[in-house]
Motif scaffolding. Structure first.
Motif, PDB file in Angstrom:
ATOM      1  N   TRP A 124      29.156  50.997  44.631  1.00  0.00           N
ATOM      2  CA  TRP A 124      29.902  49.800  44.247  1.00  0.00           C
ATOM      3  C   TRP A 124      28.989  48.612  43.993  1.00  0.00           C
ATOM      4  CZ3 TRP A 124      34.640  49.275  42.442  1.00  0.00           C
ATOM      5  CH2 TRP A 124      35.517  50.360  42.602  1.00  0.00           C
ATOM      6  N   ASP A 125      27.897  48.485  44.746  1.00  0.00           N
ATOM      7  CA  ASP A 125      26.988  47.360  44.514  1.00  0.00           C
ATOM      8  C   ASP A 125      26.393  47.444  43.112  1.00  0.00           C
ATOM      9  OD1 ASP A 125      27.345  46.137  47.010  1.00  0.00           O
ATOM     10  OD2 ASP A 125      25.786  47.372  47.933  1.00  0.00           O
ATOM     11  N   TYR A 126      25.923  48.615  42.726  1.00  0.00           N
ATOM     12  CA  TYR A 126      25.350  48.810  41.390  1.00  0.00           C
ATOM     13  C   TYR A 126      26.407  48.571  40.320  1.00  0.00           C
ATOM     14  CZ  TYR A 126      23.367  51.311  37.371  1.00  0.00           C
ATOM     15  OH  TYR A 126      22.931  51.657  36.125  1.00  0.00           O
ATOM     16  N   LEU A 127      27.595  49.141  40.521  1.00  0.00           N
ATOM     17  CA  LEU A 127      28.668  48.990  39.549  1.00  0.00           C
ATOM     18  C   LEU A 127      29.052  47.525  39.371  1.00  0.00           C
ATOM     19  CD1 LEU A 127      30.808  50.137  37.641  1.00  0.00           C
ATOM     20  CD2 LEU A 127      32.272  50.504  39.644  1.00  0.00           C
ATOM     21  N   LEU A 128      29.299  46.823  40.476  1.00  0.00           N
ATOM     22  CA  LEU A 128      29.709  45.420  40.394  1.00  0.00           C
ATOM     23  C   LEU A 128      28.619  44.541  39.805  1.00  0.00           C
ATOM     24  CD1 LEU A 128      31.720  45.064  43.712  1.00  0.00           C
ATOM     25  CD2 LEU A 128      32.637  45.205  41.386  1.00  0.00           C
ATOM     26  N   ASP A 129      27.352  44.849  40.099  1.00  0.00           N
ATOM     27  CA  ASP A 129      26.260  44.087  39.486  1.00  0.00           C
ATOM     28  C   ASP A 129      26.318  44.196  37.965  1.00  0.00           C
ATOM     29  OD1 ASP A 129      25.224  43.123  41.848  1.00  0.00           O
ATOM     30  OD2 ASP A 129      23.612  44.608  41.972  1.00  0.00           O
ATOM     31  N   ASN A 130      26.640  45.376  37.463  1.00  0.00           N
ATOM     32  CA  ASN A 130      26.678  45.586  36.015  1.00  0.00           C
ATOM     33  C   ASN A 130      27.920  44.998  35.366  1.00  0.00           C
ATOM     34  OD1 ASN A 130      24.222  46.950  35.348  1.00  0.00           O
ATOM     35  ND2 ASN A 130      24.976  48.686  36.500  1.00  0.00           N
ATOM     36  N   ILE A 131      29.074  45.168  35.981  1.00  0.00           N
ATOM     37  CA  ILE A 131      30.304  44.726  35.328  1.00  0.00           C
ATOM     38  C   ILE A 131      30.641  43.264  35.614  1.00  0.00           C
ATOM     39  CG2 ILE A 131      31.225  47.065  35.199  1.00  0.00           C
ATOM     40  CD1 ILE A 131      33.096  46.439  37.511  1.00  0.00           C
ATOM     41  N   SER A 132      29.867  42.610  36.459  1.00  0.00           N
ATOM     42  CA  SER A 132      30.143  41.208  36.763  1.00  0.00           C
ATOM     43  C   SER A 132      29.927  40.310  35.547  1.00  0.00           C
ATOM     44  CB  SER A 132      29.289  40.728  37.932  1.00  0.00           C
ATOM     45  OG  SER A 132      27.919  40.746  37.578  1.00  0.00           O
ATOM     46  N   ARG A 133      29.287  40.834  34.506  1.00  0.00           N
ATOM     47  CA  ARG A 133      29.119  40.067  33.259  1.00  0.00           C
ATOM     48  C   ARG A 133      30.454  39.881  32.541  1.00  0.00           C
ATOM     49  NH1 ARG A 133      24.395  43.407  30.410  1.00  0.00           N
ATOM     50  NH2 ARG A 133      25.704  45.095  31.177  1.00  0.00           N
ATOM     51  N   TYR A 134      31.467  40.649  32.944  1.00  0.00           N
ATOM     52  CA  TYR A 134      32.785  40.606  32.315  1.00  0.00           C
ATOM     53  C   TYR A 134      33.835  40.320  33.391  1.00  0.00           C
ATOM     54  CZ  TYR A 134      29.598  43.821  30.013  1.00  0.00           C
ATOM     55  OH  TYR A 134      28.476  44.414  29.523  1.00  0.00           O
ATOM     56  N   PRO A 135      33.859  39.103  33.952  1.00  0.00           N
ATOM     57  CA  PRO A 135      34.711  38.838  35.112  1.00  0.00           C
ATOM     58  C   PRO A 135      36.203  39.036  34.851  1.00  0.00           C
ATOM     59  CG  PRO A 135      33.734  36.800  34.296  1.00  0.00           C
ATOM     60  CD  PRO A 135      33.075  37.923  33.561  1.00  0.00           C
ATOM     61  N   VAL A 136      36.687  38.660  33.686  1.00  0.00           N
ATOM     62  CA  VAL A 136      38.116  38.800  33.411  1.00  0.00           C
ATOM     63  C   VAL A 136      38.488  40.281  33.310  1.00  0.00           C
ATOM     64  CG1 VAL A 136      39.953  38.303  31.751  1.00  0.00           C
ATOM     65  CG2 VAL A 136      38.281  36.535  32.324  1.00  0.00           C
ATOM     66  N   ARG A 137      37.686  41.061  32.590  1.00  0.00           N
ATOM     67  CA  ARG A 137      37.952  42.501  32.463  1.00  0.00           C
ATOM     68  C   ARG A 137      37.839  43.184  33.825  1.00  0.00           C
ATOM     69  NH1 ARG A 137      41.000  43.759  28.976  1.00  0.00           N
ATOM     70  NH2 ARG A 137      40.325  45.899  29.030  1.00  0.00           N
ATOM     71  N   THR A 138      36.850  42.771  34.612  1.00  0.00           N
ATOM     72  CA  THR A 138      36.655  43.378  35.926  1.00  0.00           C
ATOM     73  C   THR A 138      37.850  43.099  36.823  1.00  0.00           C
ATOM     74  OG1 THR A 138      34.255  43.235  35.741  1.00  0.00           O
ATOM     75  CG2 THR A 138      35.164  43.424  37.958  1.00  0.00           C
ATOM     76  N   LEU A 139      38.301  41.840  36.834  1.00  0.00           N
ATOM     77  CA  LEU A 139      39.459  41.493  37.653  1.00  0.00           C
ATOM     78  C   LEU A 139      40.701  42.243  37.169  1.00  0.00           C
ATOM     79  CD1 LEU A 139      40.624  39.900  39.973  1.00  0.00           C
ATOM     80  CD2 LEU A 139      40.970  37.980  38.401  1.00  0.00           C
ATOM     81  N   ALA A 140      40.859  42.354  35.851  1.00  0.00           N
ATOM     82  CA  ALA A 140      41.999  43.097  35.306  1.00  0.00           C
ATOM     83  C   ALA A 140      41.941  44.559  35.744  1.00  0.00           C
ATOM     84  CB  ALA A 140      42.015  43.000  33.787  1.00  0.00           C
ATOM     85  N   LEU A 141      40.767  45.162  35.666  1.00  0.00           N
ATOM     86  CA  LEU A 141      40.613  46.565  36.075  1.00  0.00           C
ATOM     87  C   LEU A 141      40.931  46.741  37.550  1.00  0.00           C
ATOM     88  CD1 LEU A 141      39.681  49.524  35.782  1.00  0.00           C
ATOM     89  CD2 LEU A 141      37.373  48.692  36.323  1.00  0.00           C
ATOM     90  N   LEU A 142      40.347  45.895  38.400  1.00  0.00           N
ATOM     91  CA  LEU A 142      40.562  46.037  39.842  1.00  0.00           C
ATOM     92  C   LEU A 142      42.015  45.765  40.207  1.00  0.00           C
ATOM     93  CD1 LEU A 142      37.260  44.403  41.113  1.00  0.00           C
ATOM     94  CD2 LEU A 142      37.841  46.845  41.116  1.00  0.00           C
ATOM     95  N   SER A 143      42.639  44.774  39.567  1.00  0.00           N
ATOM     96  CA  SER A 143      44.058  44.509  39.814  1.00  0.00           C
ATOM     97  C   SER A 143      44.897  45.709  39.404  1.00  0.00           C
ATOM     98  CB  SER A 143      44.516  43.265  39.057  1.00  0.00           C
ATOM     99  OG  SER A 143      43.834  42.137  39.509  1.00  0.00           O
ATOM    100  N   TYR A 144      44.576  46.271  38.251  1.00  0.00           N
ATOM    101  CA  TYR A 144      45.301  47.445  37.766  1.00  0.00           C
ATOM    102  C   TYR A 144      45.118  48.623  38.723  1.00  0.00           C
ATOM    103  CZ  TYR A 144      46.823  51.151  34.614  1.00  0.00           C
ATOM    104  OH  TYR A 144      47.465  52.224  34.064  1.00  0.00           O
ATOM    105  N   ALA A 145      43.899  48.828  39.175  1.00  0.00           N
ATOM    106  CA  ALA A 145      43.627  49.933  40.094  1.00  0.00           C
ATOM    107  C   ALA A 145      44.430  49.784  41.380  1.00  0.00           C
ATOM    108  CB  ALA A 145      42.131  50.002  40.408  1.00  0.00           C
ATOM    109  N   ILE A 146      44.460  48.581  41.917  1.00  0.00           N
ATOM    110  CA  ILE A 146      45.196  48.351  43.158  1.00  0.00           C
ATOM    111  C   ILE A 146      46.695  48.508  42.930  1.00  0.00           C
ATOM    112  CG2 ILE A 146      45.766  46.584  44.879  1.00  0.00           C
ATOM    113  CD1 ILE A 146      42.784  45.627  44.460  1.00  0.00           C
ATOM    114  N   SER A 147      47.187  48.056  41.774  1.00  0.00           N
ATOM    115  CA  SER A 147      48.621  48.208  41.489  1.00  0.00           C
ATOM    116  C   SER A 147      49.005  49.670  41.296  1.00  0.00           C
ATOM    117  CB  SER A 147      49.010  47.392  40.254  1.00  0.00           C
ATOM    118  OG  SER A 147      48.527  48.000  39.072  1.00  0.00           O
ATOM    119  N   CYS A 148      48.026  50.498  40.960  1.00  0.00           N
ATOM    120  CA  CYS A 148      48.267  51.945  40.807  1.00  0.00           C
ATOM    121  C   CYS A 148      48.006  52.683  42.119  1.00  0.00           C
ATOM    122  CB  CYS A 148      47.392  52.508  39.700  1.00  0.00           C
ATOM    123  SG  CYS A 148      47.868  51.940  38.068  1.00  0.00           S
TER     124      CYS A 148
END
Length: 144
Positions: free
Chosen positions: A90-114
């Motif tokens: 997760w540290d490696y993944l979040l370091d890479n995707i943190s460049r796209y905060p809105v997409r990342t938040l959307a993905l994580l919100s979607y994952a939690i809602s699922c």
């Protein structure tokens, strides 16, 4: 400079060296790097051995290209990868995707809602996403 199209027996094979240049304001996108190669694992198909990108790098790539409405299936693919990966870095993944905060938040919100659980996403991340959601509704003057 980012893709090579090969053809064999009428089939197209894309070899990607970089993905998403210019998407979401990222000038480089996902570029094949020494770190990606070091994290890759060996796979074989019909006796041919090759390197396959790590799950984290595949998630990063799919998140980057999922910006188009026509690529909504990428979020579903990402959820399958998260559910079926026992040890995501997760540290490696979040370091890479943190460049796209809105997409990342959307993905994580979607994952939690699922109902992706703490077995798949660290509880700290799920808690932070929930907190951000509550703060957004409070800021909007709505009860969360």
């Amino acid at each position: 400079n980012w893709v090579y199209h090969a053809f064999k027996d009428g089939q197209i094979i894309d070899l990607l060296f970089a993905l998403g240049k210019g998407f979401l304001g990222d000038p480089n996108g996902v570029v094949l790097s020494d770190e990606m190669l070091a994290r890759a694992r060996q796979a074989s198909l019909d006796g041919t051995v090759f390197l396959m990108a790590s799950v984290e790098d595949i998630i990063h790539s799919k998140l980057l290209v999922s910006w188009k409405a026509t690529r909504q299936e990428d979020f579903q693919d990402i959820l399958l990868l998260i559910r079926n990966s026992k040890h995501l870095d997760w540290d490696y993944l979040l370091d890479n995707i943190s460049r796209y905060p809105v997409r990342t938040l959307a993905l994580l919100s979607y994952a939690i809602s699922c109902e992706i659980t703490e077995d798949h996403i660290p509880i700290e991340i799920a808690t932070e996403v929930e907190t951000l959601s509550k703060r957004l509704f409070q800021w909007m003057g709505r009860v969360a």
